[in-house]
Design an enzyme around this catalytic site. Structure first.
Site, mmCIF file in Angstrom:
data_model
loop_
_atom_site.group_PDB
_atom_site.id
_atom_site.type_symbol
_atom_site.label_atom_id
_atom_site.label_comp_id
_atom_site.label_asym_id
_atom_site.label_seq_id
_atom_site.Cartn_x
_atom_site.Cartn_y
_atom_site.Cartn_z
ATOM 1 N N ASP A 124 22.202 65.087 62.617
ATOM 2 C CA ASP A 124 21.244 66.155 62.892
ATOM 3 C C ASP A 124 20.576 66.509 61.570
ATOM 4 O O ASP A 124 21.160 67.197 60.747
ATOM 5 C CB ASP A 124 21.975 67.366 63.479
ATOM 6 N N GLU A 140 14.289 73.295 58.762
ATOM 7 C CA GLU A 140 14.588 73.530 60.173
ATOM 8 C C GLU A 140 15.920 74.239 60.372
ATOM 9 O O GLU A 140 16.040 75.107 61.239
ATOM 10 C CB GLU A 140 14.590 72.194 60.933
ATOM 11 N N GLU A 141 16.925 73.887 59.585
ATOM 12 C CA GLU A 141 18.258 74.457 59.784
ATOM 13 C C GLU A 141 18.302 75.964 59.537
ATOM 14 O O GLU A 141 19.246 76.636 59.947
ATOM 15 C CB GLU A 141 19.288 73.758 58.893
ATOM 16 N N HIS A 184 26.916 69.765 64.331
ATOM 17 C CA HIS A 184 27.266 70.639 63.209
ATOM 18 C C HIS A 184 28.734 70.516 62.823
ATOM 19 O O HIS A 184 29.317 71.432 62.246
ATOM 20 C CB HIS A 184 26.902 72.093 63.497
ATOM 21 N N ASP A 219 14.679 65.737 67.771
ATOM 22 C CA ASP A 219 15.902 66.322 67.234
ATOM 23 C C ASP A 219 17.048 65.967 68.173
ATOM 24 O O ASP A 219 16.829 65.504 69.296
ATOM 25 C CB ASP A 219 15.742 67.841 67.099
#
Length: 347
Positions: free
Chosen positions: A186, A220-221, A321, A241
């Protein structure tokens, strides 16, 4: 097929090897810029440091955007402890238990790098009887630095300061059966797909019906990646994504995931219908899913006020994650859907 997979896997392996926690992405953006520039593609950099590569199409009045982000989860030094260890502050939405025991690198302002391990502050089971019951949180998680340090002054002499970035080791590995496991799939898996698409479009002289921008975002995170610098002519905006895999989800590591809704609400119905229609026409393996605790660069762009049709697709990623995994099947199906989409009509 195998040629395309090999190219995407090669890009992915290189991308995950470059530390890029949100806020410290100059190195990976420079890598992407050099790679894109080798193919002679029109490109610009935004003030936030993102890259936009542009392929001009027959119709330059209506544009498309595909975006993937190359920033990752990470941390910052929050506090230098009196015992020579570090407390951390999170970058991005992970849980401390997912990085407990992970090797890491501290990146100083002076360009030095120091290795360490993320642990509980009293991690020995032979010393700490209560270790299993202790909370995994900011107060108990520390970094043990691989240098001879025993106090705050020793750390400061190394040049480590509050605010220095900390990156987590990716531990990339690919099996003979096609499974790829690594941190930061990711969203570097999607970025690898877009990089290969650019290569294929230029090497095969594929003419696109509409001008198409490939937007490599770098925030983005933390919620505001590709939500600015979007050309006014943009009609369609697709975030590429990860498809989040878990209990109650339909996405798998062998399909391309098409998102119907996430925490921001439904994605554009007309665009979703087009993507599903293309997948079925081209016999592409896909799943439609809802991601309950998720937001993308496309939803961030809509929140920023852009008048666009927004969508979200991507490879299925297990254990998001955390200790992530996907399969080359998913990269291939994502590539196929996106290549079909950028050559299709908007109408």
């Amino acid at each position: 097929m195998q040629k395309h997979i090999n190219h995407m896997v090669d890009h992915l392996k290189h991308l995950v090897s470059i530390p890029s926690p949100s806020g410290d992405t100059e190195k990976i953006m420079r890598y992407c810029a050099n790679l894109i520039g080798t193919n002679g593609i029109e490109m610009k950099q935004t003030n936030k440091g993102a890259l936009i590569a542009t392929i001009r199409g027959k119709d330059d009045a209506r544009h498309r955007i595909l975006t993937a982000h190359v920033d990752t989860l990470g941390a910052m030094v929050k506090e230098i402890r009196s015992d020579g260890k570090l407390h951390l502050s999170m970058i991005g939405g992970f849980r401390w238990n997912s990085v407990e025991g992970e090797y890491c690198t501290i990146h100083t302002l002076d360009g030095e790098e120091y290795r360490g391990t993320i642990l509980m502050q009293n991690p020995s089971v032979h010393v700490n009887h209560d270790l299993p019951k202790e909370k995994r949180d900011d107060a108990h998680i520390v970094v043990r630095i691989d240098e001879q340090v025993s106090n705050k002054e020793d750390i400061e002499e190394l040049g480590i300061r509050v605010g220095d970035f900390v990156s987590f080791d990716p531990r990339y590995e690919m099996s003979d059966s096609g499974y790829i496991k690594s941190r930061h799939l990711d969203d570097k898996a999607s970025a690898a797909v877009l990089l290969h698409m650019l290569e294929e479009i230029t090497s095969e002289n594929i003419e696109l019906p509409y001008t198409t921008h490939f937007f490599f975002s770098n925030n983005e995170e933390i919620g505001y990646g590709a939500n600015a610098g979007i050309p006014a002519e943009t009609v369609d905006y697709i975030a590429v994504d990860m498809g989040a895999i878990g209990e109650g989800q339909t996405s798998t590591e062998h399909d391309v995931s098409i998102c119907a809704k996430d925490s921001s609400g439904p994605y554009h119905l007309g665009l979703k219908k087009q993507l599903v229609s293309l997948a079925e026409k081209e016999q592409i393996d896909y799943q439609i899913d809802i991601y309950p605790f998720y937001g993308s660069d496309a939803s961030a762009a809509v929140r920023a006020g852009y008048d666009i049709r927004h969508g979200l697709v991507g490879p299925g990623i297990d254990a998001s994650h955390s200790f992530e995994r996907t399969h080359t099947d998913s990269l291939w199906q994502t590539y196929r859907l996106l290549m079909a989409y950028i050559q299709a009509s908007l109408d």
